[in-house]
Design a protein around this motif. Structure first.
Motif, short mmCIF file in Angstrom:
data_model
loop_
_atom_site.label_atom_id
_atom_site.label_comp_id
_atom_site.label_asym_id
_atom_site.label_seq_id
_atom_site.Cartn_x
_atom_site.Cartn_y
_atom_site.Cartn_z
N LEU A 15 0.83 -1.20 0.00
CA LEU A 15 0.00 0.00 0.00
C LEU A 15 0.87 1.26 0.00
O LEU A 15 0.48 2.28 -0.58
CB LEU A 15 -0.94 -0.01 1.21
N CYS A 80 -1.34 -4.56 2.75
CA CYS A 80 -1.51 -3.17 3.17
C CYS A 80 -0.44 -2.77 4.18
O CYS A 80 -0.10 -1.58 4.28
CB CYS A 80 -2.89 -2.95 3.76
N THR A 84 -3.01 -4.21 10.43
CA THR A 84 -3.96 -4.00 9.34
C THR A 84 -5.12 -3.15 9.86
O THR A 84 -6.24 -3.61 10.05
CB THR A 84 -4.47 -5.35 8.82
N SER A 89 -2.48 2.19 8.00
CA SER A 89 -2.49 2.13 6.54
C SER A 89 -2.54 3.51 5.91
O SER A 89 -1.91 3.74 4.87
CB SER A 89 -3.69 1.30 6.07
N ASP A 247 -7.48 0.07 2.44
CA ASP A 247 -6.54 0.19 3.55
C ASP A 247 -6.35 -1.11 4.32
O ASP A 247 -5.38 -1.25 5.06
CB ASP A 247 -6.95 1.32 4.50
N HIS A 248 -7.27 -2.05 4.19
CA HIS A 248 -7.18 -3.34 4.87
C HIS A 248 -8.36 -4.19 4.45
O HIS A 248 -9.30 -3.69 3.82
CB HIS A 248 -7.18 -3.17 6.40
#
Length: 384
Positions: A15, A80, A84, A89, A247-248
């Motif tokens: 990410l 990510c 997490t 993130s 983001d997760h």
């Protein structure tokens, strides 16, 4: 669900690589050669981050997303980062750095200067975000090179601690509803010849937390996002690429698969601060008690959790390159839950947190893996 997990390879595509790759595709000199995803060179890009849209969940339930499904075959499945969780993130996404360098290392972490827990999502009574995370963001660097940067999201994100720490740079446009955010993104992309637009949407994550990521409500929300993304792709200028990421991921943990530390005094003995979240706790302990507490937690939880000392987690690379400034923010012990299991504390955690069915934070692939979906421009750019 399995226990499979992988330490993120911070030298490859994660990410943290997304915005640097986009900046490279836009011709930002500081990020020349940074692209990890083969992005087309373009003058304009809209980056959409859908909170909680894990790769595995999207692939599993792609019937709810016909537009995104068209691009899944060419999508990248990347980690990510760790933990997490959104705050961490966003730090990786916004700075292009791993958590051990940008310093947003969890949902709730220790501020060593005050010896208090900082909720890095709400940032309530938190430190100066620029002191906590002093590195320049990708948005700032892109803006300095002449790219018009616009961030589109809810009004309360503008000037928030997390935004200023991780996502500062460019101008902010507030919009509540998804269609309004799409319209604002289209307008911003059209307004300037060379532009980077960032659109955030958080309802997939919220619905997953409340109803579970296997619920029909989650599928309905993904359908709404998919329709909005199809509309975005139809309306942006022809030379605009769209990059969709998250983001997760998320897992559902039944309430009978949770341990309540309020009823486990032996596990709390010697614990000064209980940080992290139900899928990934960070324990800040009394001096000299680290090993004894680690042994007690390992014996009690067995295969249901991986109990790492701070040094073990850092040495294995979970946080990436970790600076001396960031190191004391990480728990003396990091407890990563396995299987469908979580640990709560009904006396210390907010009841709203304990009531969430869908959770994330740990090292399973379902939580770690996020997509990078590229919707190429309708026509090739003649120049940036």
């Amino acid at each position: 669900m399995t226990d499979e997990s992988r330490v993120p390879d911070w030298s490859a595509g994660t990410l943290a690589s997304v915005l640097p790759s986009v900046a490279d595709s836009l011709g930002v000199p500081d990020f020349a050669g940074a692209d990890r995803f083969g992005l087309p060179p373009v003058p304009r890009t809209v980056v959409v981050l859908v909170d909680g849209l894990g790769y595995d969940l999207l692939a599993q339930r792609s019937g709810h997303a016909p537009f995104l499904r068209q691009h899944l075959a060419s999508a990248r499945r990347i980690p990510c980062g760790f933990p997490t969780t959104t705050a961490t993130s966003m730090g990786s996404f916004g700075t292009g750095l791993p958590p051990g360098s940008h310093g947003l290392v969890g949902f709730q972490v220790l501020d060593p200067d005050t010896d208090r827990l900082l909720n890095e999502l709400s940032w309530e009574d938190g430190p100066d975000p620029l002191r906590w995370q002093p590195s320049r963001t990708v948005f700032q660097t892109a803006e300095a090179s002449g790219v018009a940067v616009t961030r589109v999201g809810p009004h309360y994100f503008d000037g928030s601690g997390l935004t200023n720490a991780a996502l500062r740079g460019g101008r902010f446009v507030a919009a509540k509803h998804l269609d309004d955010r799409v319209a604002a993104s289209v307008e911003s992309a059209r307004a300037t010849r060379r532009s980077l637009v960032y659109l955030y949407w958080g309802e997939v994550d919220k619905v997953g937390h409340v109803h579970g990521c296997q619920s029909w409500q989650w599928g309905d929300e993904v359908e709404a996002v998919d329709r909005a993304l199809a509309s975005l792709a139809d309306r942006v200028p022809d030379d605009t690429s769209i990059v969709v990421t998250a983001d997760h991921g998320m897992v559902d943990v039944p309430f009978d698969q949770r341990l309540d530390l309020a009823h486990e005094p032996d596990l709390m003995a010697g614990v000064r601060h209980l940080g992290g979240e139900p899928r990934n706790l960070q324990l800040y302990v009394q001096p000299g008690a680290q090993q004894a507490i680690a042994e007690a937690w390992r014996e009690r939880l067995g295969r249901l959790a991986r109990v790492m000392t701070r040094d073990e987690a850092v040495d294995e690379g979970w946080f990436g390159a970790t600076t001396p400034l960031v190191l004391p923010r990480i728990g003396d012990l990091v407890v990563a839950m396995q299987d469908q299991f979580a640990v709560v504390h009904s006396g210390l955690m907010r009841k709203e947190i304990i009531a969430l069915l869908g959770v994330h934070g740990s090292t399973s692939e379902a939580e770690l893996a996020v997509p990078v979906i590229v919707v190429p421009p309708r026509r090739a750019a003649l120049g940036r």
